[in-house]
Each structure stands twice: as structure tokens, then as C-alpha cells.
Design a protein around this motif. Structure first.
Motif, PDB file in Angstrom:
ATOM      1  N   THR A 138     -40.455  37.482  -0.157  1.00  0.00           N
ATOM      2  CA  THR A 138     -40.380  36.573  -1.268  1.00  0.00           C
ATOM      3  C   THR A 138     -39.085  35.493  -0.770  1.00  0.00           C
ATOM      4  N   ASP A 139     -38.081  36.181  -0.722  1.00  0.00           N
ATOM      5  CA  ASP A 139     -36.949  35.389  -0.453  1.00  0.00           C
ATOM      6  C   ASP A 139     -37.197  34.497   0.674  1.00  0.00           C
ATOM      7  N   ARG A 140     -37.842  34.864   1.750  1.00  0.00           N
ATOM      8  CA  ARG A 140     -38.063  33.787   3.033  1.00  0.00           C
ATOM      9  C   ARG A 140     -39.104  32.865   2.409  1.00  0.00           C
ATOM     10  N   ALA A 141     -39.995  33.059   1.778  1.00  0.00           N
ATOM     11  CA  ALA A 141     -41.221  32.104   1.231  1.00  0.00           C
ATOM     12  C   ALA A 141     -40.366  31.174   0.253  1.00  0.00           C
ATOM     13  N   VAL A 142     -39.605  31.471  -0.561  1.00  0.00           N
ATOM     14  CA  VAL A 142     -38.988  30.563  -1.432  1.00  0.00           C
ATOM     15  C   VAL A 142     -38.084  29.664  -0.966  1.00  0.00           C
ATOM     16  N   GLN A 143     -37.194  30.384   0.061  1.00  0.00           N
ATOM     17  CA  GLN A 143     -35.961  29.616   0.495  1.00  0.00           C
ATOM     18  C   GLN A 143     -36.737  28.523   1.628  1.00  0.00           C
ATOM     19  N   SER A 144     -37.858  28.769   2.252  1.00  0.00           N
ATOM     20  CA  SER A 144     -38.416  27.949   3.106  1.00  0.00           C
ATOM     21  C   SER A 144     -39.084  26.781   2.385  1.00  0.00           C
ATOM     22  N   ARG A 145     -39.193  26.650   1.007  1.00  0.00           N
ATOM     23  CA  ARG A 145     -39.734  25.526   0.325  1.00  0.00           C
ATOM     24  C   ARG A 145     -38.563  24.631  -0.315  1.00  0.00           C
ATOM     25  N   HIS A 146     -37.347  25.120  -0.133  1.00  0.00           N
ATOM     26  CA  HIS A 146     -36.336  24.643  -0.934  1.00  0.00           C
ATOM     27  C   HIS A 146     -35.267  24.213   0.127  1.00  0.00           C
ATOM     28  N   ASP A 147     -34.781  22.743   0.105  1.00  0.00           N
ATOM     29  CA  ASP A 147     -33.899  22.287   1.061  1.00  0.00           C
ATOM     30  C   ASP A 147     -32.664  22.225   0.228  1.00  0.00           C
ATOM     31  N   SER A 148     -32.014  23.332  -0.194  1.00  0.00           N
ATOM     32  CA  SER A 148     -30.871  23.486  -0.910  1.00  0.00           C
ATOM     33  C   SER A 148     -30.041  24.829  -0.536  1.00  0.00           C
ATOM     34  N   VAL A 149     -28.839  24.604  -0.616  1.00  0.00           N
ATOM     35  CA  VAL A 149     -27.941  25.824  -0.367  1.00  0.00           C
ATOM     36  C   VAL A 149     -28.065  26.983  -1.383  1.00  0.00           C
ATOM     37  N   PHE A 150     -28.669  26.589  -2.549  1.00  0.00           N
ATOM     38  CA  PHE A 150     -28.659  27.465  -3.656  1.00  0.00           C
ATOM     39  C   PHE A 150     -29.697  28.705  -3.176  1.00  0.00           C
ATOM     40  N   PRO A 151     -29.276  30.096  -3.531  1.00  0.00           N
ATOM     41  CA  PRO A 151     -30.368  31.181  -3.050  1.00  0.00           C
ATOM     42  C   PRO A 151     -31.387  31.312  -3.927  1.00  0.00           C
TER      43      PRO A 151
ATOM     44  N   THR B  71     -26.674  41.092  -1.957  1.00  0.00           N
ATOM     45  CA  THR B  71     -26.868  39.882  -1.585  1.00  0.00           C
ATOM     46  C   THR B  71     -26.618  38.901  -2.455  1.00  0.00           C
ATOM     47  N   PHE B  72     -26.615  38.929  -3.881  1.00  0.00           N
ATOM     48  CA  PHE B  72     -26.465  37.993  -4.728  1.00  0.00           C
ATOM     49  C   PHE B  72     -24.965  37.875  -4.620  1.00  0.00           C
ATOM     50  N   SER B  73     -23.853  38.936  -4.562  1.00  0.00           N
ATOM     51  CA  SER B  73     -22.653  38.904  -4.516  1.00  0.00           C
ATOM     52  C   SER B  73     -22.373  37.949  -3.141  1.00  0.00           C
ATOM     53  N   TYR B  74     -22.832  38.418  -2.103  1.00  0.00           N
ATOM     54  CA  TYR B  74     -22.656  37.875  -0.550  1.00  0.00           C
ATOM     55  C   TYR B  74     -22.935  36.373  -0.555  1.00  0.00           C
ATOM     56  N   GLU B  75     -24.188  36.052  -1.081  1.00  0.00           N
ATOM     57  CA  GLU B  75     -24.552  34.388  -1.205  1.00  0.00           C
ATOM     58  C   GLU B  75     -23.488  33.702  -1.921  1.00  0.00           C
ATOM     59  N   THR B  76     -23.194  34.094  -3.120  1.00  0.00           N
ATOM     60  CA  THR B  76     -22.194  33.545  -4.158  1.00  0.00           C
ATOM     61  C   THR B  76     -20.899  33.399  -3.431  1.00  0.00           C
ATOM     62  N   LEU B  77     -20.360  34.405  -2.709  1.00  0.00           N
ATOM     63  CA  LEU B  77     -19.183  34.355  -1.951  1.00  0.00           C
ATOM     64  C   LEU B  77     -19.265  33.035  -0.848  1.00  0.00           C
ATOM     65  N   ARG B  78     -20.500  33.348  -0.217  1.00  0.00           N
ATOM     66  CA  ARG B  78     -20.479  32.294   0.952  1.00  0.00           C
ATOM     67  C   ARG B  78     -20.634  30.651   0.458  1.00  0.00           C
TER      68      ARG B  78
ATOM     69  N   GLY C  26     -17.514  25.451   0.058  1.00  0.00           N
ATOM     70  CA  GLY C  26     -17.197  24.483  -0.673  1.00  0.00           C
ATOM     71  C   GLY C  26     -17.973  24.048  -1.679  1.00  0.00           C
ATOM     72  N   ALA C  27     -19.231  25.014  -2.006  1.00  0.00           N
ATOM     73  CA  ALA C  27     -20.198  24.848  -3.170  1.00  0.00           C
ATOM     74  C   ALA C  27     -19.981  25.384  -4.157  1.00  0.00           C
ATOM     75  N   GLY C  28     -18.771  25.298  -4.750  1.00  0.00           N
ATOM     76  CA  GLY C  28     -18.286  26.032  -6.013  1.00  0.00           C
ATOM     77  C   GLY C  28     -19.156  26.023  -7.022  1.00  0.00           C
ATOM     78  N   LEU C  29     -19.771  24.661  -7.102  1.00  0.00           N
ATOM     79  CA  LEU C  29     -20.556  24.445  -8.607  1.00  0.00           C
ATOM     80  C   LEU C  29     -21.821  25.268  -8.255  1.00  0.00           C
ATOM     81  N   TYR C  30     -22.501  25.424  -7.222  1.00  0.00           N
ATOM     82  CA  TYR C  30     -23.614  26.240  -7.025  1.00  0.00           C
ATOM     83  C   TYR C  30     -23.439  27.713  -6.981  1.00  0.00           C
ATOM     84  N   ALA C  31     -21.966  28.105  -6.749  1.00  0.00           N
ATOM     85  CA  ALA C  31     -21.885  29.551  -6.806  1.00  0.00           C
ATOM     86  C   ALA C  31     -21.570  29.830  -8.353  1.00  0.00           C
TER      87      ALA C  31
END
Length: 124
Positions: free
Chosen positions: A20-33, A80-87, A92-97
Motif C-alpha cells: 500500500t505504501d509503495r502504491a500510494v507513494q508512486s502516485r504522489h510527487d511529494s515529500v509527504f509520506p 516509520t511515521f517517526s523516521y519519516e517525520t524526522l527526515r 528542511g520540510a518542517g511544515l510537512y513534518a
């Protein structure tokens, strides 16, 4: 016997999360997880439904182990939520975090409450 139910649920939940993660991420051109966000929200909804069903006597302890501990335990992912938020913050994507943290809590709690409400409507 109980551990087999947990394992069986996890055998479905872990690949479902990954796919699900891979399918959803492949459809979005965004750094948001979005993939992690979606699986966590779905897991909260499933757990809410299960909690409501259990409170109404409609879900056995075996079903709770299979779906709650096994499936949702492997489907959802706080690490993974924690790691992605940290990344996000490190790149520099603090608003996304911030959006990930606030959105995940609000949507997760909302999905859990919705699940409980739906279960109560069906089994009460």
C-alpha cells in the motif's frame, strides 16, 4: 494457539503495509509520506471497529488477536511515521513534518472514533 493468530494476522498486515505504501507513494510527487499516513489511518479505523465490536460482544478474543494485534500491529507503523517525520525536518520540510504529526494524530483519532461509532451502530 494465540500466537498463531497474531502471526497469521501479521503475515497479511506487513506485506499489505508495504504494498500500500509503495502504491500510494508512486502516485504522489511529494515529500509527504502519504503511504504511511494512509496505512496508519486505516489501521486506526480497523482498530476502532474492532474495539466497538468487542465492546458489543461481537468480536471474540481470537478475532481481536488476529485483526487487532496481528493485522493492525503489522499494518500500522509508528517507527516509520517517526523516521519519516524526522527526515522531513532534516531536509528542511518542517511544515510537512508538522502536518504529518498533527494530521496523523487528528486523522488517526478521528478514524478510531468513527470505527467505534460504526461498530456501535451495527452491533448495538
Amino acid at each position: 494457539m494465540n500466537w498463531l493468530l497474531v502471526v497469521a494476522g501479521a503475515v497479511v498486515g506487513a506485506p499489505l503495509r508495504y504494498l500500500t505504501d509503495r502504491a500510494v507513494q508512486s502516485r504522489h510527487d511529494s515529500v509527504f509520506p502519504w503511504g504511511t499516513f494512509l496505512v496508519n489511518a486505516c489501521g486506526c479505523l480497523i482498530l476502532g471497529l474492532l474495539a466497538g465490536a468487542a465492546a458489543s460482544g461481537a468480536a471474540s478474543s481470537h478475532l481481536q488477536l488476529l485483526l487487532g494485534t496481528g493485522l493492525c500491529g503489522a499494518l500500522t507503523t509508528y517507527s516509520t511515521f517517526s523516521y519519516e517525520t524526522l527526515r522531513l525536518t532534516q531536509t528542511g520540510a518542517g511544515l510537512y513534518a508538522l502536518g504529518n504529526v498533527v494530521g496523523s494524530v487528528v486523522v488517526g483519532l478521528g478514524a478510531a472514533f468513527l470505527g467505534v461509532s460504526l461498530a456501535e451502530a451495527v452491533w448495538s
